[in-house]
Scaffold this active site. Structure first.
Site, PDB file in Angstrom:
ATOM      1  N   TYR A  66       0.828  -1.219   0.000  1.00 54.11           N
ATOM      2  CA  TYR A  66       0.000   0.000   0.000  1.00 54.11           C
ATOM      3  C   TYR A  66       0.860   1.266   0.000  1.00 54.11           C
ATOM      4  O   TYR A  66       0.461   2.294  -0.543  1.00 54.11           O
ATOM      5  CB  TYR A  66      -1.014  -0.022   1.164  1.00 54.11           C
ATOM      6  CG  TYR A  66      -2.210  -0.867   0.805  1.00 54.11           C
ATOM      7  CD1 TYR A  66      -3.268  -0.344   0.070  1.00 54.11           C
ATOM      8  CD2 TYR A  66      -2.259  -2.216   1.128  1.00 54.11           C
ATOM      9  CE1 TYR A  66      -4.342  -1.122  -0.315  1.00 54.11           C
ATOM     10  CE2 TYR A  66      -3.324  -3.015   0.749  1.00 54.11           C
ATOM     11  CZ  TYR A  66      -4.365  -2.460   0.024  1.00 54.11           C
ATOM     12  OH  TYR A  66      -5.414  -3.247  -0.361  1.00 54.11           O
ATOM     13  N   ARG A  69       1.455   1.821  -3.590  1.00 53.80           N
ATOM     14  CA  ARG A  69       0.259   2.345  -4.260  1.00 53.80           C
ATOM     15  C   ARG A  69      -0.005   3.795  -3.849  1.00 53.80           C
ATOM     16  O   ARG A  69      -0.437   4.616  -4.663  1.00 53.80           O
ATOM     17  CB  ARG A  69      -0.949   1.462  -3.948  1.00 53.80           C
ATOM     18  CG  ARG A  69      -0.886   0.131  -4.710  1.00 53.80           C
ATOM     19  CD  ARG A  69      -2.130  -0.700  -4.509  1.00 53.80           C
ATOM     20  NE  ARG A  69      -3.328  -0.005  -4.923  1.00 53.80           N
ATOM     21  CZ  ARG A  69      -4.551  -0.336  -4.521  1.00 53.80           C
ATOM     22  NH1 ARG A  69      -4.730  -1.362  -3.698  1.00 53.80           N
ATOM     23  NH2 ARG A  69      -5.603   0.346  -4.936  1.00 53.80           N
ATOM     24  N   HIS A 114     -15.191   2.096  -1.455  1.00 51.42           N
ATOM     25  CA  HIS A 114     -14.149   1.164  -1.016  1.00 51.42           C
ATOM     26  C   HIS A 114     -13.094   1.835  -0.134  1.00 51.42           C
ATOM     27  O   HIS A 114     -11.970   1.347  -0.041  1.00 51.42           O
ATOM     28  CB  HIS A 114     -13.496   0.482  -2.236  1.00 51.42           C
ATOM     29  CG  HIS A 114     -14.437  -0.451  -2.943  1.00 51.42           C
ATOM     30  ND1 HIS A 114     -14.221  -0.948  -4.204  1.00 51.42           N
ATOM     31  CD2 HIS A 114     -15.622  -0.989  -2.539  1.00 51.42           C
ATOM     32  CE1 HIS A 114     -15.231  -1.744  -4.553  1.00 51.42           C
ATOM     33  NE2 HIS A 114     -16.094  -1.767  -3.565  1.00 51.42           N
TER      34      HIS A 114
HETATM   35  P1  OAD Z   1     -11.303  -3.226 -12.805  1.00 53.90           P
HETATM   36  O1  OAD Z   1      -9.833  -3.260 -12.931  1.00 53.90           O
HETATM   37  O2  OAD Z   1     -12.005  -4.480 -12.446  1.00 53.90           O
HETATM   38  O3  OAD Z   1     -11.918  -2.700 -14.170  1.00 53.90           O
HETATM   39  C1  OAD Z   1     -11.371  -1.590 -14.825  1.00 53.90           C
HETATM   40  C2  OAD Z   1     -12.213  -1.307 -16.050  1.00 53.90           C
HETATM   41  O4  OAD Z   1     -11.754  -0.098 -16.610  1.00 53.90           O
HETATM   42  C3  OAD Z   1     -12.141  -2.382 -17.134  1.00 53.90           C
HETATM   43  O5  OAD Z   1     -13.462  -2.726 -17.509  1.00 53.90           O
HETATM   44  C4  OAD Z   1     -11.381  -1.696 -18.272  1.00 53.90           C
HETATM   45  O6  OAD Z   1     -11.837  -2.120 -19.544  1.00 53.90           O
HETATM   46  C5  OAD Z   1     -11.706  -0.241 -18.031  1.00 53.90           C
HETATM   47  N1  OAD Z   1     -10.705   0.732 -18.491  1.00 53.90           N
HETATM   48  C6  OAD Z   1      -9.351   0.626 -18.500  1.00 53.90           C
HETATM   49  N2  OAD Z   1      -8.785   1.756 -18.938  1.00 53.90           N
HETATM   50  C7  OAD Z   1      -9.785   2.618 -19.198  1.00 53.90           C
HETATM   51  C8  OAD Z   1      -9.855   3.973 -19.663  1.00 53.90           C
HETATM   52  N3  OAD Z   1      -8.748   4.671 -19.953  1.00 53.90           N
HETATM   53  N4  OAD Z   1     -11.069   4.535 -19.832  1.00 53.90           N
HETATM   54  C9  OAD Z   1     -12.205   3.837 -19.552  1.00 53.90           C
HETATM   55  N5  OAD Z   1     -12.204   2.565 -19.110  1.00 53.90           N
HETATM   56  C10 OAD Z   1     -11.025   1.967 -18.930  1.00 53.90           C
HETATM   57  O7  OAD Z   1     -11.619  -2.034 -11.789  1.00 53.90           O
HETATM   58  P2  OAD Z   1     -12.925  -1.804 -10.912  1.00 53.90           P
HETATM   59  O8  OAD Z   1     -14.148  -2.126 -11.676  1.00 53.90           O
HETATM   60  O9  OAD Z   1     -12.782  -0.455 -10.327  1.00 53.90           O
HETATM   61  O10 OAD Z   1     -11.719  -3.280  -4.887  1.00 53.90           O
HETATM   62  O11 OAD Z   1     -12.721  -2.868  -9.775  1.00 53.90           O
HETATM   63  C11 OAD Z   1     -13.622  -2.894  -8.703  1.00 53.90           C
HETATM   64  C12 OAD Z   1     -12.905  -3.232  -7.434  1.00 53.90           C
HETATM   65  O12 OAD Z   1     -12.118  -4.415  -7.622  1.00 53.90           O
HETATM   66  C13 OAD Z   1     -11.873  -2.208  -6.997  1.00 53.90           C
HETATM   67  O13 OAD Z   1     -12.443  -1.122  -6.294  1.00 53.90           O
HETATM   68  C14 OAD Z   1     -10.998  -3.014  -6.098  1.00 53.90           C
HETATM   69  C15 OAD Z   1     -10.855  -4.260  -6.938  1.00 53.90           C
HETATM   70  O14 OAD Z   1     -10.585  -5.428  -6.237  1.00 53.90           O
HETATM   71  C16 OAD Z   1     -11.098  -3.256  -3.712  1.00 53.90           C
HETATM   72  O15 OAD Z   1      -9.910  -3.018  -3.605  1.00 53.90           O
HETATM   73  C17 OAD Z   1     -12.011  -3.518  -2.557  1.00 53.90           C
END
Ligand code: OAD
Length: 239
Positions: A66, A69, A114
């Site tokens: 962390y 990050r 989160h």
């Molecule tokens: P993900 O990494 O699961 O998804 C990221 C999404 O962003 C994907 O669908 C990509 O296609 C899209 N993406 C990437 N670059 C992009 C851009 N420049 N513009 C638009 N879209 C883009 O991330 P989250 O959905 O946020 O939780 O993941 C949800 C949770 O899973 C996070 O909050 C985290 C993780 O485990 C915890 O840490 C509790």
């Protein structure tokens, strides 16, 4: 297509955004599960780094991860997507992101489902919590109140979401006319459920993502492309 998305958002009273890691990708913050590869969870084990059990097993390892990050976020800048969202003064921003890039872009009304990287809290029940400097994040240290370890103020797998943020997010999604879903794979619950909540309440669902996602089948309008390019176009009326 961007015109119809723009019109829906401009007309909507109480619009809401639901963002995920893709919103911050163009600021250099890695996503978790990218279809193109390179997501954090393809390189690191979430059971080790993002669960209470993983922290109990090796608190130093988790704290160091962390710290890395936190430094990444401190060195990053909000991108055009954050600025476009921030320009929508009426919008409630529900985010799964633990960074502070929406805040630094000037957005208000942010609900962090989160948690945030910018705070530590005690793993015990004493309630101690403290803002930390993300540019110089502290190493593993004991709670000054009770002596147990301090941990990052984020939500880990298996933990419940902060009640206030979740309740406010459900309420905003139940009352909005348009939900702008940005940069999320929509695979992590209960956050992903907010899309269904908004849809069932009659909101139009607009999805912005570089690829199709679990939100695609709920979308009234889906725009495929980077948030940093598309959001300034569809929110140009607010800029
Ligand atoms: P993900 O990494 O699961 O998804 C990221 C999404 O962003 C994907 O669908 C990509 O296609 C899209 N993406 C990437 N670059 C992009 C851009 N420049 N513009 C638009 N879209 C883009 O991330 P989250 O959905 O946020 O939780 O993941 C949800 C949770 O899973 C996070 O909050 C985290 C993780 O485990 C915890 O840490 C509790």
């Amino acid at each position: 297509m961007p015109e119809s998305a723009a019109a829906l958002l401009e007309r909507a009273r109480r619009p809401v955004s639901l963002s995920g890691a893709g919103l911050s990708a163009e600021s250099g913050i890695p996503t978790f599960r990218d279809q193109l590869g390179g997501g954090l969870w393809s390189q690191y084990d979430p059971a080790q780094l993002a669960t209470p059990q993983g922290f109990s097993r090796d608190p130093k390892l988790v704290t160091e991860w962390y710290r890395w990050r936190r430094k990444l976020v401190a060195d990053a800048e909000p991108n055009a997507g954050h600025h476009a969202l921030a320009a929508c003064a009426e919008m409630v921003h529900v985010t799964q992101n633990v960074d502070d890039l929406l805040e630094r872009a000037g957005a208000r009304n942010i609900l962090h489902l989160h948690g945030v990287l910018g705070r530590d809290r005690c793993i015990g029940g004493c309630g101690f919590t403290e803002a930390i400097d993300m540019a110089e994040p502290p190493p593993l240290r004991a709670c000054p109140r009770c002596g147990k370890w301090l941990r990052p103020g984020v939500v880990w797998f298996g933990e419940t979401l902060p009640t206030d943020a979740w309740t406010a997010a459900v309420s905003a999604c139940s009352a909005c006319e348009a939900l702008l879903v940005v940069g999320t794979s929509a695979t992590v619950y209960p956050a992903a459920d907010l899309i269904r909540v908004a849809k069932q309440a009659g909101a139009k669902i607009l999805v912005v993502n570089t690829a199709t996602s679990e939100a695609s089948h709920l979308a009234d309008v889906e725009l495929i492309g980077p948030a940093g390019e598309l959001l300034p176009k569809i929110l140009s009326w607010a800029l």
